[in-house]
Design a protein around this motif. Structure first.
Motif, short mmCIF file in Angstrom:
data_model
loop_
_atom_site.label_atom_id
_atom_site.label_comp_id
_atom_site.label_asym_id
_atom_site.label_seq_id
_atom_site.Cartn_x
_atom_site.Cartn_y
_atom_site.Cartn_z
N MET A 20 0.87 -1.22 -0.01
CA MET A 20 -0.04 0.02 0.15
C MET A 20 0.75 1.27 0.10
O MET A 20 0.41 2.21 -0.88
CB MET A 20 -0.96 -0.05 1.24
CG MET A 20 -2.09 -1.10 1.05
SD MET A 20 -2.99 -1.16 2.43
CE MET A 20 -3.91 0.32 2.51
N LYS A 21 1.93 1.22 0.84
CA LYS A 21 2.84 2.43 0.67
C LYS A 21 3.62 2.60 -0.51
O LYS A 21 3.56 3.52 -1.02
CB LYS A 21 3.77 2.18 1.99
CG LYS A 21 4.77 3.38 2.06
CD LYS A 21 5.56 3.16 3.48
CE LYS A 21 6.38 4.33 3.28
NZ LYS A 21 7.28 4.25 4.82
N ARG A 22 3.98 1.46 -1.20
CA ARG A 22 4.76 1.69 -2.52
C ARG A 22 3.58 2.24 -3.55
O ARG A 22 3.97 3.02 -4.15
CB ARG A 22 5.06 0.19 -3.05
CG ARG A 22 6.44 0.21 -2.37
CD ARG A 22 7.19 -1.08 -3.02
NE ARG A 22 6.63 -2.44 -2.54
CZ ARG A 22 7.12 -3.19 -1.56
NH1 ARG A 22 7.91 -2.79 -0.78
NH2 ARG A 22 6.68 -4.24 -1.26
N ALA A 23 2.26 1.55 -3.43
CA ALA A 23 1.25 2.26 -4.23
C ALA A 23 1.21 3.62 -4.10
O ALA A 23 0.96 4.31 -5.23
CB ALA A 23 0.00 1.41 -4.19
N LEU A 24 1.22 4.15 -2.92
CA LEU A 24 0.68 5.43 -2.74
C LEU A 24 2.13 6.40 -3.15
O LEU A 24 1.82 7.49 -3.56
CB LEU A 24 0.58 5.83 -1.16
CG LEU A 24 -0.90 5.32 -0.73
CD1 LEU A 24 -0.89 5.40 0.63
CD2 LEU A 24 -2.07 6.18 -1.53
N GLU A 25 3.37 5.94 -3.09
CA GLU A 25 4.25 6.63 -3.44
C GLU A 25 4.57 6.58 -5.05
O GLU A 25 5.22 7.52 -5.66
CB GLU A 25 5.45 5.83 -2.82
CG GLU A 25 5.78 6.20 -1.21
CD GLU A 25 6.57 5.43 -0.59
OE1 GLU A 25 7.35 4.69 -1.24
OE2 GLU A 25 7.26 5.71 0.63
#
Length: 186
Positions: free
Chosen positions: A89-94
């Protein structure tokens, strides 16, 4: 005759007293032996009771410690399995560009809200992130070196890149932060 009678009488009296003393000594020593046996049995039972009491107290403490440990760390496997969800999820947002943010604002907002809820749930259950920054000193207790590279203007052991955050579950390491570390510049 009068000489023999008193001597005989005295001998008889001494014999009788010796017999009485012997009978009393036997009875007294039998009672004494029985009393000693009862005291020994009492002491043995008291010792067994005290040991049983100590064992019960140790079992109570052990079960309380096990209960607390199960309460605090019982979900560690589930928590460890959820960490890749957090990472993705963090990678998707970044990875979302400004253009994608404009087109898919509602979708990204939903992902951000889901991410916040996941972080709040982690905190509620004692899971705290380990978020090292570039330039921090490498700590082998909480960091895992993924690679080492010589980088100018850094000291050996400085973090030069953070690949993934780490996490603590209460006072235990759930996952170390994955970092790149500077070696001595050549």
């Amino acid at each position: 005759m009068s000489d023999k009678e008193p001597t005989n009488f005295l001998d008889d009296l001494a014999e009788a007293e010796a017999e009485i003393d012997a009978e009393n000594d036997v009875d007294f020593s039998d009672e004494e032996l029985e009393l000693d046996a009862l005291r020994a049995e009492r002491d043995e039972l008291r010792d067994k009771f005290m040991r049983a009491l100590a064992d019960a107290e140790n079992s109570r403490k052990r079960s309380e410690r096990d209960r607390k440990e199960a309460e605090n760390y019982g979900g560690s496997k589930l928590a460890r399995d959820l960490l890749p969800v957090y990472d993705n999820m963090k990678r998707a947002l970044e990875a979302a560009t400004d253009e994608q943010r404009e087109v898919s604002a509602a979708l990204l907002e939903g992902v951000e809200l889901t991410m916040r809820e996941l972080v709040n749930t982690f905190k509620k259950h004692g899971i705290e992130p380990i978020s090292p920054q570039v330039g921090d000193k490498f700590d082998p207790q909480t960091h895992q070196a993924m690679f080492e590279a010589p980088v100018p203007d850094t000291k050996a052991g400085d973090i030069i890149q953070v690949a993934a955050e780490g996490f603590m579950l209460h006072d235990r390491l759930l996952r170390p932060a994955q970092v790149g570390v500077s070696s001595t510049p050549g």
